[in-house]
Design a protein around this motif. Sequence first.
Motif, PDB file in Angstrom:
ATOM      1  N   LEU A 478      31.644  32.823  51.037  1.00 47.85           N
ATOM      2  CA  LEU A 478      32.783  32.003  50.590  1.00 47.85           C
ATOM      3  C   LEU A 478      32.527  31.432  49.199  1.00 47.85           C
ATOM      4  O   LEU A 478      33.428  31.397  48.352  1.00 47.85           O
ATOM      5  CB  LEU A 478      33.037  30.866  51.604  1.00 47.85           C
ATOM      6  N   ALA A 479      31.269  31.010  48.934  1.00 46.77           N
ATOM      7  CA  ALA A 479      30.941  30.439  47.618  1.00 46.77           C
ATOM      8  C   ALA A 479      31.155  31.488  46.525  1.00 46.77           C
ATOM      9  O   ALA A 479      31.755  31.224  45.479  1.00 46.77           O
ATOM     10  CB  ALA A 479      29.507  29.931  47.607  1.00 46.77           C
ATOM     11  N   ARG A 480      30.681  32.694  46.784  1.00 50.35           N
ATOM     12  CA  ARG A 480      30.796  33.770  45.788  1.00 50.35           C
ATOM     13  C   ARG A 480      32.267  34.120  45.538  1.00 50.35           C
ATOM     14  O   ARG A 480      32.683  34.325  44.406  1.00 50.35           O
ATOM     15  CB  ARG A 480      30.018  34.992  46.296  1.00 50.35           C
ATOM     16  N   LEU A 481      33.047  34.168  46.609  1.00 47.37           N
ATOM     17  CA  LEU A 481      34.468  34.520  46.479  1.00 47.37           C
ATOM     18  C   LEU A 481      35.241  33.469  45.682  1.00 47.37           C
ATOM     19  O   LEU A 481      35.987  33.786  44.768  1.00 47.37           O
ATOM     20  CB  LEU A 481      35.100  34.608  47.871  1.00 47.37           C
ATOM     21  N   LEU A 482      35.031  32.201  46.067  1.00 49.81           N
ATOM     22  CA  LEU A 482      35.823  31.141  45.451  1.00 49.81           C
ATOM     23  C   LEU A 482      35.440  30.913  43.995  1.00 49.81           C
ATOM     24  O   LEU A 482      36.252  30.483  43.190  1.00 49.81           O
ATOM     25  CB  LEU A 482      35.679  29.838  46.243  1.00 49.81           C
ATOM     26  N   ARG A 483      34.171  31.171  43.670  1.00 54.70           N
ATOM     27  CA  ARG A 483      33.752  31.029  42.290  1.00 54.70           C
ATOM     28  C   ARG A 483      34.420  32.121  41.426  1.00 54.70           C
ATOM     29  O   ARG A 483      34.695  31.929  40.258  1.00 54.70           O
ATOM     30  CB  ARG A 483      32.233  31.165  42.234  1.00 54.70           C
ATOM     31  N   THR A 484      34.688  33.263  42.019  1.00 55.87           N
ATOM     32  CA  THR A 484      35.195  34.394  41.239  1.00 55.87           C
ATOM     33  C   THR A 484      36.722  34.516  41.265  1.00 55.87           C
ATOM     34  O   THR A 484      37.318  34.952  40.289  1.00 55.87           O
ATOM     35  CB  THR A 484      34.580  35.705  41.791  1.00 55.87           C
ATOM     36  N   TYR A 485      37.323  34.159  42.400  1.00 55.78           N
ATOM     37  CA  TYR A 485      38.767  34.442  42.560  1.00 55.78           C
ATOM     38  C   TYR A 485      39.569  33.211  43.008  1.00 55.78           C
ATOM     39  O   TYR A 485      39.050  32.332  43.689  1.00 55.78           O
ATOM     40  CB  TYR A 485      38.984  35.510  43.646  1.00 55.78           C
ATOM     41  N   ASP A 486      40.856  33.263  42.669  1.00 56.96           N
ATOM     42  CA  ASP A 486      41.840  32.388  43.321  1.00 56.96           C
ATOM     43  C   ASP A 486      42.373  33.185  44.506  1.00 56.96           C
ATOM     44  O   ASP A 486      42.705  34.365  44.348  1.00 56.96           O
ATOM     45  CB  ASP A 486      43.009  32.095  42.378  1.00 56.96           C
ATOM     46  N   ILE A 487      42.446  32.536  45.652  1.00 55.12           N
ATOM     47  CA  ILE A 487      42.955  33.253  46.840  1.00 55.12           C
ATOM     48  C   ILE A 487      44.399  32.829  47.093  1.00 55.12           C
ATOM     49  O   ILE A 487      44.675  31.637  47.283  1.00 55.12           O
ATOM     50  CB  ILE A 487      42.090  32.939  48.087  1.00 55.12           C
ATOM     51  N   LEU A 488      45.298  33.795  47.075  1.00 50.48           N
ATOM     52  CA  LEU A 488      46.720  33.500  47.332  1.00 50.48           C
ATOM     53  C   LEU A 488      47.173  34.214  48.594  1.00 50.48           C
ATOM     54  O   LEU A 488      46.672  35.302  48.898  1.00 50.48           O
ATOM     55  CB  LEU A 488      47.584  33.990  46.162  1.00 50.48           C
ATOM     56  N   PRO A 489      48.119  33.613  49.335  1.00 48.90           N
ATOM     57  CA  PRO A 489      48.573  34.294  50.560  1.00 48.90           C
ATOM     58  C   PRO A 489      49.386  35.540  50.220  1.00 48.90           C
ATOM     59  O   PRO A 489      50.164  35.529  49.266  1.00 48.90           O
ATOM     60  CB  PRO A 489      49.462  33.242  51.240  1.00 48.90           C
TER      61      PRO A 489
END
Length: 519
Positions: A478-489
């Motif tokens: 989760l840390a790696r994902l959130l640091r790299t991307y914005d997550i949109l539905p």
Amino acid sequence: MFIIVAIVAILIYRLISYLWTLKSSYEYFKLRNIPGPPPRFFFGHYLTLWNTPSYPTQIREWTHQYGSIYGLFEGRRPMYVVSDVDVLQEVFIKQFSSFHSRRTNLLIDILKHKGANLFTAHANEWRRQRHVINPTFTTLKLKSMIPLMNKCIESMIVKIDEISGKEFNIYALYKRLTMDIICHCAFGINTDMQNDVSNIYMKQAMACFATDPEMFLIVKLSNVLPFLNPLLARTMQSGICLVNTLSKHVPSLISPIEAIPIFWFIERVEALIKQRLASGEKRTDLLQLMLDAAAHDDVKNDKTDDSMSRHLHHTEVVMNVFLFMIAGFETTSAVLAYSTYVLATHSDIQTKLRTEINQSWREDDDELNYEIISDMTYMDYFVREVLRMYRISGQNSTRLCDATTTVCNHQIDKGCVILVDVYAVHYSAELWGPDDPNLFIPERHAVKRHPVAFMGFGIGPRNCVGMRFALMELKMCLARLLRTYDILPGEKIEKGMIHQKPSILRPEAIYVQLHRRST
Ligand code: HEM
């Protein structure tokens, strides 16, 4: 003639006495003043449970109706359904010595002929195995797995970059990731499964979870007619032998995928162990730890902790390796899937979590490491809140009573099952208030709660042995994902959230769009 009459008389006598025992067994809860829905003759409550679209929802409905402790019958076996936390604390922790095993079924019993694993072992057999396997998850060992985990997560990021900006099902990638991580970290297998879409390990692992074994006709028969078990077990074993032989010798008739996936896995594990032993290679993974603990002599299930043997049978090594491959895959990917759903649909929580990640994982830190992850308090609350609201293990929270005992003034007899209504516990306003337990609020975990209010990884000495490994994996990803991307539905996000029914509860798909962040 006399002989025929005698046989018929004996049969009629046996039938009447069986029906009589069946009828009187349904008095069990009435005699103890325990409420519950009325049982159906012969089936107990099975018919309702078999036909319900969702087992946990049905259990929860009955809990609303009958309270925090009530009785059901699996065939004629009494099962207490409990959401009273004081009773649960007694069963799972204080009186663990009387409730140290889980409920099993015919398939598990057949598998146990090959060797029990940690999940299915009973009594001292379980204590010995747990004694050997516990040290696998010390901080030092977990730290040594971080570079491998980082490598696997990087492979997933490369895949995501290829589809970034478009709507896709991220759950499919999580399944590959968690299988890749468990294979690399625990068993030193490099399968390239994140790139190879037709990877056979993945296909077989998914097949293992495709159906709920409790729904197999043969398991149903064994549950309602337990005296047929020896016959059913023999029939099943012969069937398995036949399918396996056909898949090996006439693959055009039954491909390996169509053969029984559990047995395919066990064969692969046996080959893997042979290969490791033959190469003489020594690694620091879980497989090595278990191989070092494998005994050549007879292993005794000693009675005291001091004299506890630190050995596993060869068959136990095989069955535990198989268990870890399976346990480490579906659970963690389902939790990642639910976490992503929450992040995509709660932008405020996503921002808060990202802020913590950026504060703990500074620009000058090279790679994500154990210390950075352990520093993140909000991340810890977030993951626990996901596990509170999205309970993934369906019917696994059971204990079998191994010795008659009294729990909070209720006499519970040997052979009864205790099933936890985890949803009732996790959504109890009394345990999780004052904020509405139906809302996703990570901060509620900052408050000290009842010792059994949170059951995401089970409780007591027999809780999830892989908990620390799983938490580390979840947080790193989760840390790696959130640091790299914005997550949109994604547009279809709610459509994919329909829960599937098998033994591990999970969504069908998680549709999102990921946009690379500029910094
Ligand atoms: C987020 C991921 C996971 C969740 C939510 C989870 C949850 C659970 C739960 C609820 C139990 C039953 C506990 C009880 O009966 O009190 C359990 C048992 C177990 N889990 Fe996990 N698990 C996860 C990941 C893992 C991983 C990664 C592994 C292995 C590497 C693992 C290995 C096991 C084993 C071996 C048991 C049986 C323990 C015993 O009987 O001594 N689990 N898990």
